[in-house]
Structures are given as C-alpha cells and as structure tokens.
Design an enzyme around this catalytic site. Structure first.
Site, PDB file in Angstrom:
ATOM      1  N   GLY A 288      -3.718 -12.724  -1.159  1.00 15.72           N
ATOM      2  CA  GLY A 288      -4.380 -11.748  -1.888  1.00 15.72           C
ATOM      3  C   GLY A 288      -4.008 -10.036  -1.596  1.00 15.72           C
ATOM      4  N   PRO A 289      -3.962  -9.371  -2.476  1.00 12.34           N
ATOM      5  CA  PRO A 289      -4.430  -9.520  -3.547  1.00 12.34           C
ATOM      6  C   PRO A 289      -3.142  -9.861  -4.705  1.00 12.34           C
ATOM      7  CG  PRO A 289      -3.932  -7.172  -3.327  1.00 12.34           C
ATOM      8  CD  PRO A 289      -3.827  -7.996  -2.066  1.00 12.34           C
ATOM      9  N   CYS A 407       0.407  -4.755   7.896  1.00 15.07           N
ATOM     10  CA  CYS A 407       0.731  -3.331   7.483  1.00 15.07           C
ATOM     11  C   CYS A 407      -0.264  -2.575   8.490  1.00 15.07           C
ATOM     12  CB  CYS A 407      -0.457  -3.143   6.016  1.00 15.07           C
ATOM     13  SG  CYS A 407       0.062  -1.498   5.361  1.00 15.07           S
TER      14      CYS A 407
END
Length: 472
Positions: A288-289, A407
């Site tokens: 996801g996403p 991230c």
C-alpha cells in the site's frame, strides 16, 4: 441627553468571508481532528472549490501555501505564539490555535502586508470561531508583529554552542530529536545538516512515473511544461502547479504520481542480478498504497513474471488493486501480513519490503509527520521492520534477491535493522548486494553496499535501500 436617551448602536457587521482562508482552516482542522495528511486532505477540498467557482488557480495556490507553510513551521510558530499568549498553548482551543497559526505564517513567512494579515485573520476568526475569540486572535497577532521571524528566532532559539539540535530545530522547524537523527544519519557537518533541513521545508515538484508497457516518458512530457526526471528513466517532473489529474495517462492508470526515489528503489530491485534460476514470481510485501507495486507489476509483465502484492490494511489493499487495474501481466492483491505470511518459504524470486517507518524521509510531502512522530514510536516500528525482513528472507528462494527499503534515513530503521537481522540468521545464508551500480548516474551514494538518497543531494525523498541475495 436625558438618561432615557441612548446612543445609536453600531450596526451589526457580518464577517467578511474569505473563501481561500476558510478552506485553509478546514484543511488544518482535518489534519488536527482526523490525523489526516494534508497531501490527501487538501486536494479534494481544492477540487470542490474549483468546481463550485469559489476559487481560481491563483487562490488555490495561496491556499496550498497557507496550509503547507503553516504545517511545516508549526513548531516554530508554536514557540512564537507561546510568547504572545497569556496562558499555556494547550489551554487554547485547537480551532483558535489553527487560526493563530495561519496568521503567524502570513506575518512571518509570506509577503502579505502585516496589517492585511492581521485584519484578514481576525475576519477568519469571526467566521469560524466567533466574535469573542476574534478579539483574542487580534490581540495575539498584534504581539506577533513586534518582531520578524529572524527576530523571534534570535529571542527564542537556544544558543547553538549549547544546544545545536535545539537551535537548528527552532530555526528550521524540526523537532530536536529529528534534527539529531538526521545529523547522525548524514554524519556531516552543520552546513550539510542545514541544507537538508532547508530542503525538507521546500515543497517538491510533482513527479510522475511512466509504467513500462503502458505509457512512456515521452507521452507524459507532452504539455504542462513537464521535463524528464534526473535519475529514473521512467520519471517526468511536472511544471510548478502542474495537475496530475490533467494528464490522460494518470487518469487512465497507465502512469502514476511517484517520487523519483521510490521509482529508483523499485527499478533497482527489478534489475538486481539473480544468482541462478528462474525469474517468474515477485512479491511486494508492504504494497500500500500501490505506487511501487504498479511499477513492479509493469516491469514483471514485460518479463512474463507475476506479482503478488500483499497489504495488511484492507483500505490500502483496495488502493493497490486500483493501482494495478489494467496491468497486462498476471498479478494478485492479498490482504495479508507479510510478517506472518500465508505463502510457503522459498516461493519468490524477488521480494520488495518497503516497510512501515517514521516517514522522516518524506517531510517535504508530509510536513505534519515531523510533529506527529515521537522517539518512542521507534521501538514499535523497528520491531515490525525486523519481523518483516526475517519473513521476507524466508520467502525468498535460493539465488533470489530482496530489497529492504524505508522512507526514513533514521539509522535505527535502516542499517541497524539490516545488520541485526543478518546477525541473527541461523537457518539461511544471505549476502549483501552492492546497490550503487543499480542506480546509474546517481551521485554521492557513499561507500555502499546499501544506498541512502537525500532531498538536498538528489532532489528525492530520503529513501534507503539494502539489497540482499539468498545463497542457501
């Protein structure tokens, strides 16, 4: 004048509604009340206002600056407002504090004249929180006008020599612990740390990814002043203010909005050499996403491979299904926990794990994340990251390659997780793969074998990637 006579009262004046500032206030309330992200909450509000004719493009740009600027600098503005309010900020009602923050941003970081910023914000307060609180807003903002931003920082920031993280945190609107974490990950000097903090406060241009076999960068370059990305062959940068929704390939799902760093991670995994054996089954374990899954699925389809996209959250799994709709190759979306997988060990030739993390690498896009995250979040997240990496390596067949990505540049979520998991392996053998040659042309990638991208060096989110090959 007799005692029975009364002076005529002032006629009631309706508050002057300012659609742009009211919409900015609504976006901030969505972020505060629902823990929404501005990059998800604001676009539908702007689209509705444009459809209704309430805002034009210039107004929409002003709203965007108000919302993102206020959120980015929230910590600094809170410090300023705390000096101007006669009570602890926690005792100020959140809607009133949002109005004050919008006013502070206009006064301290925009070209709106001070008298206009105060007047317009007081009118906003009258519309959204009432006349009584508007007087409070007026009094506070007039105190804010006593200094410019540099003057407030000089007054409020701790001396750099005594508390460098605290000083830079207030100056560049980052929590102190985040400054320290970024500094440790960079291993650099003050100048480079400040370059990163400045880059975190600059809104990035929208980047598109052309999905191979479905669209081309050349198609995306048509119109809107777009230009090629710097590093990813699939990347296209829209011009400032460009609308992804105006690009046919995006509307049709043949391309998507995706940071160039995210594209590089998926491309590196897809191009990493396998030691031996077939290349037929790929897994995106935290899909996801759906941006990386869509790019991987397109790449897999070109090779005749199938992608399994796993996502633990049902609503995010639906977004993945939407992103993969129309992909020409075989693919499957599962609502599943990749840390406790339903598939057999040794099933996949390639595995991507873009694990849940603090998101400190995407503060340009999600500025509110810096104020939401706490150091104590790391224990929970790094535990999940270790579990996912162990399970991902078990899902990999001998000779296959796994990409561990975050991230976040926080060392506790990157190198330390990988080192800890590899140290504890007893039943399989794994070797590190140098990821740097798989990001051709990208400079300043360090000593390897893993890579860390940076906003101030590469113009991307601060993505981390480690590539691991199973050898037994």
């Amino acid at each position: 004048m007799s005692s029975r006579q009364r002076r005529p009262s002032k006629p009631y004046r309706r508050p002057q509604r300012d659609p742009a500032r009211i919409l900015a206030f609504e976006a901030l309330r969505a972020v505060d009340e629902r823990d929404a992200y501005a990059n998800l909450a604001l676009p539908p509000l702007l689209a509705r206002a444009k459809r209704d004719g309430t805002l034009d493009d210039r107004d929409a740009a002003f709203v965007t600056e108000l919302v993102y600027g206020t959120l980015r600098h929230q910590g600094t503005y809170d410090a300023v407002l705390a000096e101007c309010v006669d009570r602890p900020l926690r005792e100020v009602d959140p809607p009133v504090l949002d109005v004050l923050s919008l006013g502070a941003h206009q006064l301290l970081a925009t070209r709106v004249p001070p008298h206009a910023a105060v007047s317009a914000t007081v009118e906003l307060a009258r519309c959204v929180v009432g006349d009584g609180r508007a007087k409070f807003v007026n009094a506070v903002l007039r105190r804010v006008t006593a200094r410019d931003l540099d003057g407030w920082i000089a007054l409020l920031a701790p001396p750099y020599a005594r508390d460098p993280e605290g000083h830079l945190g207030l100056r560049h609107a980052h929590p102190r612990w985040v400054v320290g974490a970024l500094w440790d990950a960079l291993g650099g000097e003050r100048e480079e740390v400040e370059r990163l903090l400045v880059a975190d406060n600059e809104r990035p241009r929208v980047t598109l990814a052309a999905r191979p076999g479905r669209s081309t960068p050349g198609e995306l370059l048509e119109g809107q002043g777009a230009e090629p990305g710097r590093w990813s062959p699939q990347a296209v940068l829209l011009a400032e203010g460009g609308e992804p929704g105006a690009v046919p390939a995006v509307v049709e799902g043949r391309a998507g909005v995706q940071d160039e760093g995210s594209q590089l991670v998926a491309l590196a995994l897809a191009n990493a050499p396998l030691a031996e054996g077939p290349d037929r089954r790929w897994l995106d374990g935290c899909a996801g996403p759906g941006g990386k899954a869509a790019l991987l699925a397109a790449l897999a389809a070109e090779r005749g491979a199938a992608l399994v996209a796993s996502e633990i959250q049902p609503h995010r799994a639906r977004l993945v299904s939407r992103a993969l709709a129309g992909n020409p190759g075989p693919h499957q979306v599962l609502v599943a926990d990749a840390a406790r997988p339903a598939w057999r060990p040794g099933t996949f030739d390639r595995v991507l794990l873009d694990v849940p993390c603090t998101g400190l690498g995407a503060l340009r896009r999600r500025p509110e994340a810096r104020w939401r995250r706490r150091p104590e979040d790391l224990d929970r997240l790094t535990g999940q990251q270790r579990d996912l990496l162990r399970a991902g390596l078990a899902a990999l067949r001998p000779g296959g390659v796994l990409g561990y990505a975050t991230c976040s540049p926080h060392l506790s979520e990157t190198r330390l997780v990988v080192a800890d998991v590899l140290k504890g392996l007893t039943d399989i053998a794994v070797e590190r793969v140098d990821a740097r040659p798989l990001l051709p042309g990208v400079p300043e990638l360090g000593d390897g074998p893993d890579v860390q991208l940076w906003p101030h060096r590469h113009g991307t989110d601060a993505m981390y990637l480690a590539l691991l090959r199973r050898v037994g």
